[in-house]
Design an enzyme around this catalytic site. Structure first.
Site, mmCIF file in Angstrom:
data_model
loop_
_atom_site.group_PDB
_atom_site.id
_atom_site.type_symbol
_atom_site.label_atom_id
_atom_site.label_comp_id
_atom_site.label_asym_id
_atom_site.label_seq_id
_atom_site.Cartn_x
_atom_site.Cartn_y
_atom_site.Cartn_z
ATOM 1 N N GLY A 197 0.563 -1.169 -0.016
ATOM 2 C CA GLY A 197 0.044 -0.203 -0.114
ATOM 3 C C GLY A 197 0.777 1.149 -0.062
ATOM 4 O O GLY A 197 0.182 2.257 -0.249
ATOM 5 N N ASP A 198 2.101 1.135 0.392
ATOM 6 C CA ASP A 198 2.944 2.422 0.350
ATOM 7 C C ASP A 198 4.310 2.318 0.044
ATOM 8 O O ASP A 198 5.202 2.537 0.664
ATOM 9 C CB ASP A 198 2.831 3.058 1.865
ATOM 10 C CG ASP A 198 3.253 4.542 1.741
ATOM 11 O OD1 ASP A 198 3.076 5.218 0.770
ATOM 12 O OD2 ASP A 198 3.697 4.899 3.018
ATOM 13 N N MET A 199 4.500 1.569 -1.207
ATOM 14 C CA MET A 199 6.001 1.374 -1.582
ATOM 15 C C MET A 199 6.646 2.495 -2.286
ATOM 16 O O MET A 199 6.587 2.472 -3.483
ATOM 17 C CB MET A 199 5.987 0.024 -2.276
ATOM 18 C CG MET A 199 5.900 -1.155 -1.636
ATOM 19 S SD MET A 199 6.149 -2.770 -2.714
ATOM 20 C CE MET A 199 7.840 -2.602 -3.210
#
Length: 346
Positions: A205-207
């Site tokens: 979700g937040d790479m």
């Protein structure tokens, strides 16, 4: 904010560790400290923000997920046990505004520099896209009685782009506000009708470019030495993961349009996107840039002491959003999809 003295005392108390050096590390809305013990081993002391500290079961799912991926060969941090055998500990701390409870974890330190600090090649972006797909397909095997906590309408989910409208007042007077409104409108008409057909699973979700560490190998290339920050771990659409990676990998790149095809080719070397997912990719990437710019400005007002770090992507993000919007869906997608189809993992 915790002082170095408070962090030192906390580490000694919870982990019985003799510290020879401690310093602060950058973070969005948590607090991180680099800790070095008497054996010269490095750790990261992570103090979760008060909002996330309210959901201990969710934090535990994230912490165990990192260990699970680590066991499957993916370079993630793992939590050290406290002296009483806990993966994380709730501590009441006074950071200058009265006592509040925060969850504390001590994580192993991973080597490397963030992608934001590194000169990355298109082959590196291919590997990042591939790794994102490997993480998400590996997480299909992850079992926990609390997986249901990863569902729900998180503000940062790309299924919730319209929620940005509630925060748009922070962009008053900025010409970018009109672009963001137009992106939301197109998202509502072109993406929302397709979301039901998108494949879902657990995604990181937040790479982003601050959450991936790399080390140089040869010919200017890098290998990923760490994937950080699983606080956005959620059950969501796989194509959202691709869009997030593309959006953030473009931010500081001198040739941002070369990024999308390489990331997409890497992802599709593991699992192929459907036509509906591909058709939504452009607006999903723009949606993430809109989220980053609007929520970034909102959080900078909320956490003024950390506004420099929170707004670190604002300048390049504004420029990139304007550029992509001006080029339009057709031209950007032609570039991405052509690059992806001709990309070879040299």
């Amino acid at each position: 904010m915790l002082t170095l003295q408070q962090a030192t005392k906390l580490t000694l108390q919870l982990y019985n560790m003799t510290i020879i050096d401690i310093s602060t590390l950058p973070s969005y809305i948590d607090q991180n400290f680099l800790v070095v013990d008497k054996d010269d081993t490095k750790y990261v002391l992570k103090i979760m923000n008060s909002e996330e500290s309210e959901n201990d079961s969710r934090l535990e799912v994230q912490t165990l997920a990192m260990s699970f991926l680590n066991q499957h060969g993916i370079p993630c941090q793992t939590a050290m046990l406290t002296t009483t055998g806990q993966l994380m500990h709730m501590e009441e701390i006074d950071c200058g505004q009265g006592a509040q409870t925060y969850y504390v974890r001590l994580m192993n330190y991973l080597p490397g520099k963030t992608i934001a600090e590194s000169l990355i090649t298109v082959q590196d972006f291919y590997q990042v896209g591939k790794l994102a797909a490997v993480i998400d397909t590996t997480m299909q095997q992850y079992v926990s009685p609390n997986l249901h906590l990863l569902k729900g309408n998180q503000r940062w989910s790309l299924s919730n782009i319209p929620l940005i409208e509630g925060y748009l007042s922070v962009m008053d007077g900025d010409p970018l506000q009109e672009v963001i409104k137009a992106v939301i409108k197109q998202y509502e008409s072109h993406v929302i009708p397709k979301i039901g057909s998108f494949r879902k699973g657990i995604i990181h979700g937040d790479m982003n470019d601050h959450n991936i560490l790399v080390t140089p190998v040869d010919n200017g290339r890098h290998e990923v030495s760490g994937v950080l920050d699983f606080s956005f771990l959620m059950i969501d659409c796989y194509v959202f993961e691709v869009a997030v990676v593309i959006a953030y990998m473009m931010l500081e790149n001198p040739s941002p349009l070369d990024v999308g095809g390489a990331v997409l080719a890497g992802w599709e070397s593991v699992t192929v996107l459907s036509d509906e997912e591909k058709d939504s990719l452009f607006l999903l990437v723009l949606g993430r840039l809109c989220q980053s710019l609007v929520y970034g400005r909102y959080n900078a007002i909320k956490y003024p002491d950390n506004d420099k770090y929170i707004l670190s992507t604002a300048k390049s993000g504004t420029r990139l959003l304007n550029k992509l919007w001006e080029m339009g869906k057709k031209d950007v997608e032609r570039k991405w999809f052509t690059d992806a189809s001709t990309f070879s993992d040299k």
